[in-house]
Design a protein around this motif. Sequence first.
Motif, PDB file in Angstrom:
ATOM      1  N   PRO A 194     -65.077   9.488  -8.961  1.00  0.00           N
ATOM      2  CA  PRO A 194     -64.510  10.838  -8.904  1.00  0.00           C
ATOM      3  C   PRO A 194     -65.069  11.756  -9.986  1.00  0.00           C
ATOM      4  O   PRO A 194     -65.216  12.951  -9.758  1.00  0.00           O
ATOM      5  CB  PRO A 194     -63.010  10.603  -9.140  1.00  0.00           C
ATOM      6  N   LEU A 195     -65.379  11.187 -11.141  1.00  0.00           N
ATOM      7  CA  LEU A 195     -65.841  12.037 -12.233  1.00  0.00           C
ATOM      8  C   LEU A 195     -67.300  12.460 -12.091  1.00  0.00           C
ATOM      9  O   LEU A 195     -67.693  13.503 -12.591  1.00  0.00           O
ATOM     10  CB  LEU A 195     -65.610  11.347 -13.580  1.00  0.00           C
ATOM     11  N   GLU A 237     -61.388  20.619  -8.247  1.00  0.00           N
ATOM     12  CA  GLU A 237     -61.039  20.963  -9.625  1.00  0.00           C
ATOM     13  C   GLU A 237     -59.593  21.427  -9.725  1.00  0.00           C
ATOM     14  O   GLU A 237     -58.888  21.114 -10.670  1.00  0.00           O
ATOM     15  CB  GLU A 237     -61.974  22.054 -10.132  1.00  0.00           C
ATOM     16  N   LYS A 238     -59.164  22.200  -8.720  1.00  0.00           N
ATOM     17  CA  LYS A 238     -57.795  22.727  -8.717  1.00  0.00           C
ATOM     18  C   LYS A 238     -56.772  21.611  -8.642  1.00  0.00           C
ATOM     19  O   LYS A 238     -55.758  21.631  -9.287  1.00  0.00           O
ATOM     20  CB  LYS A 238     -57.609  23.644  -7.495  1.00  0.00           C
ATOM     21  N   LYS A 239     -57.104  20.622  -7.814  1.00  0.00           N
ATOM     22  CA  LYS A 239     -56.151  19.583  -7.466  1.00  0.00           C
ATOM     23  C   LYS A 239     -55.569  18.904  -8.711  1.00  0.00           C
ATOM     24  O   LYS A 239     -56.224  18.668  -9.685  1.00  0.00           O
ATOM     25  CB  LYS A 239     -56.843  18.535  -6.577  1.00  0.00           C
ATOM     26  N   PRO A 259     -59.230  12.831 -16.814  1.00  0.00           N
ATOM     27  CA  PRO A 259     -59.110  14.277 -16.607  1.00  0.00           C
ATOM     28  C   PRO A 259     -58.892  14.660 -15.148  1.00  0.00           C
ATOM     29  O   PRO A 259     -58.409  15.737 -14.865  1.00  0.00           O
ATOM     30  CB  PRO A 259     -60.454  14.818 -17.118  1.00  0.00           C
ATOM     31  N   HIS A 260     -59.243  13.748 -14.230  1.00  0.00           N
ATOM     32  CA  HIS A 260     -59.128  14.103 -12.812  1.00  0.00           C
ATOM     33  C   HIS A 260     -57.777  13.732 -12.237  1.00  0.00           C
ATOM     34  O   HIS A 260     -57.538  13.927 -11.052  1.00  0.00           O
ATOM     35  CB  HIS A 260     -60.248  13.445 -12.000  1.00  0.00           C
ATOM     36  N   LYS A 297     -51.813  18.924 -15.179  1.00  0.00           N
ATOM     37  CA  LYS A 297     -53.121  18.346 -15.458  1.00  0.00           C
ATOM     38  C   LYS A 297     -53.195  18.055 -16.950  1.00  0.00           C
ATOM     39  O   LYS A 297     -52.521  18.704 -17.753  1.00  0.00           O
ATOM     40  CB  LYS A 297     -54.228  19.345 -15.093  1.00  0.00           C
TER      41      LYS A 297
END
Lengths: 255, 352
Positions: free
Chosen positions: A176-177, A253-255, B89-90, B131
């Motif tokens: 994911p990153l 990014e928003k998620k 971070p995700h 987040k």
Amino acid sequence: MHFGYMVFYYAFTFAPLIILVIFSFNDSARVGLPFKAFTLKWYAEVLSDPTILSAIANSLLVGAVVTLLSTPGGTAAAFVLVRHQSFVGRKAFNTLVLIPMVIPPVIVGISLLTFFHAIGLELSLVTVILAHTLIALPFSLLVMVARLIGFDRSLEEAAMDLGADELTTFLKVTLPLIFPGLLAAAILAFTISFGEVAVAFFTIGYQPTLPVYIFGQVRLPTRLPVLTAVSALALSFSALLVVASEITRRIREKK
Amino acid sequence: MVIDVELRGVTKRFADIVAVDNVSIQILKGEFFSLLGPSGCGKTTTLRTIAGFEDPSEGEVFISGQSMAGVPPFKRPTNMVFQHLALFPHLSVEENVAFGLKVKRLAKQEIRQRASKFLEIVRLSGLEKRKISQLSGGQQQRVAIARALVTEPTVLLLDEPLGPLDLRLRLEMQEELKRIQREVGTTFVYVTHDQTEALSLSNRVAVMISGRIEQVGTPLEVYEKPRNHSVAEFMGETNMLGGRYLDGAVEIDGLSVRVTSQASKGTDIIFSIRSEKISIGKTLSGPDNVFKGTVRGVTYRGSDSVYDVQLSERIIIKVRSTNLALESIYRVGDEVFVGWDIDKALLISSLR
Ligand SMILES: Nc1ncnc2c1ncn2[C@@H]1O[C@H](COP(=O)(O)OP(=O)(O)O)[C@@H](O)[C@H]1O
Ligand SMILES: [Mg+2]
């Protein structure tokens, strides 16, 4: 001042493209001023021309396969380069992998042609795919190296510390990153293949890709209006691709 | 007493650097154990060896009596709060905390329950969907702690977790850490270079210098009874004085300093006397040793001041004094008396 420069910048880069799109709608057998009347007939002609359609299909197919080969291929190489400091001859390897980027396409084309002849591989879409993969790989690699250099490896350690084995860590943290990097690398690979003509010209068999087809037709004046239409289509497709990837990135990014 | 973590003769080398040098320690169940030492002394490497990120060059790590040789990090009952936190971070706050549980494939219901329980323990309820980048430094610490505790490890390893916080927040988080540890009862192995932090948080402290464990003991023991020169010098603000021992006193640069010592006559000894154990005043009577001196330097620190007082040509000692009243704050050039009782000075070594 800055604003004025940016207007000039955009005008300079986009004017030819805009003019291409405008003339693709011009109801005149001759490409050029004056703009006579609006028409869609060149587009209709594109859609009813089986050779153009098959050239488009060939390009899409080659582009897709090249993307599927060069993105993982470049990524794997980037992992080795960035993560294995101890890798013997790493410095030399670093430089070597990038050399294909600076060789003139015509020379790459001839050398590949020679190579395929030498090993007895008949020219076809397969050879174009191999050639384009070779061209796209260093670009995929560069994009992924940039992404991996900035990657904080303690995130992977944190995942393992919490009980994730190597595979789970890769799937849930690493992948994911690095996804934005993968997306960028994929689009770059596709775009390179989709627009490439020189190397394709040498390695193509009887089924032309779109650029090779356009290249072959361009000296026939009667074909020019149709070519503007098919080029405008290709252009919109590329633009769409970039926009779509940007949207995907933003959503993630928003998620 | 159950031993949770044991290091037996652990040495870790990186090329020609010995980061951890023959370390043997036993950490008890439920203990708040600190590894205290200056930056670069090998604290992180020791912690990483326990977590399984580094293999010892020599020696062995045991957790709950089991040898950890060849056991990868993801199979060890240890969790770590990383020096730079390493939050994902995700993922959201809740997803970060739930990570370890998801990986263990617990039921959805239970994952949610446990994550929410630990978010409550670290007082982050209500921020589940945030987040990581939308949290303050202190809140991020809390997420890291909850994420590491939620899988209920035998041992929690903390690598200078409060380092980047400002003083106020650090003090607040210290209190929080104590509370959390009491609440969950997990063994904490805490790494820090901040001695106040180590002394105020821990049940026991191991003082590590240049890869070696110099002393293990309660905060009181390591501070009041340093076992050797390095520990005495590292802990607190101390004056090291050395000279020849003769008849209950040491001759140093013309001064005769009385000491209690079992040293034999005529040997050279070094002793340490901490700055806060020395009295200072315009007049002074009472302490066994009293000397006249001149203030050469003053560091005013609000609640107290540190003076450099010159006693003789070569001897300048540091004296810390609480600022009780304006009159008891001295200035450079003031003539003062300083003194201490002989039992306040610690014999460090008979040689050097
Ligand atoms: N991966 C590594 N490779 C080489 N040297 C290292 C590595 N990790 C730590 N060191 C060295 O080992 C010593 C101890 O480091 P570390 O354990 O990080 O100390 P601390 O956490 O106490 O500041 C340092 O000299 C450091 O440079
Ligand atoms: Mg460290």
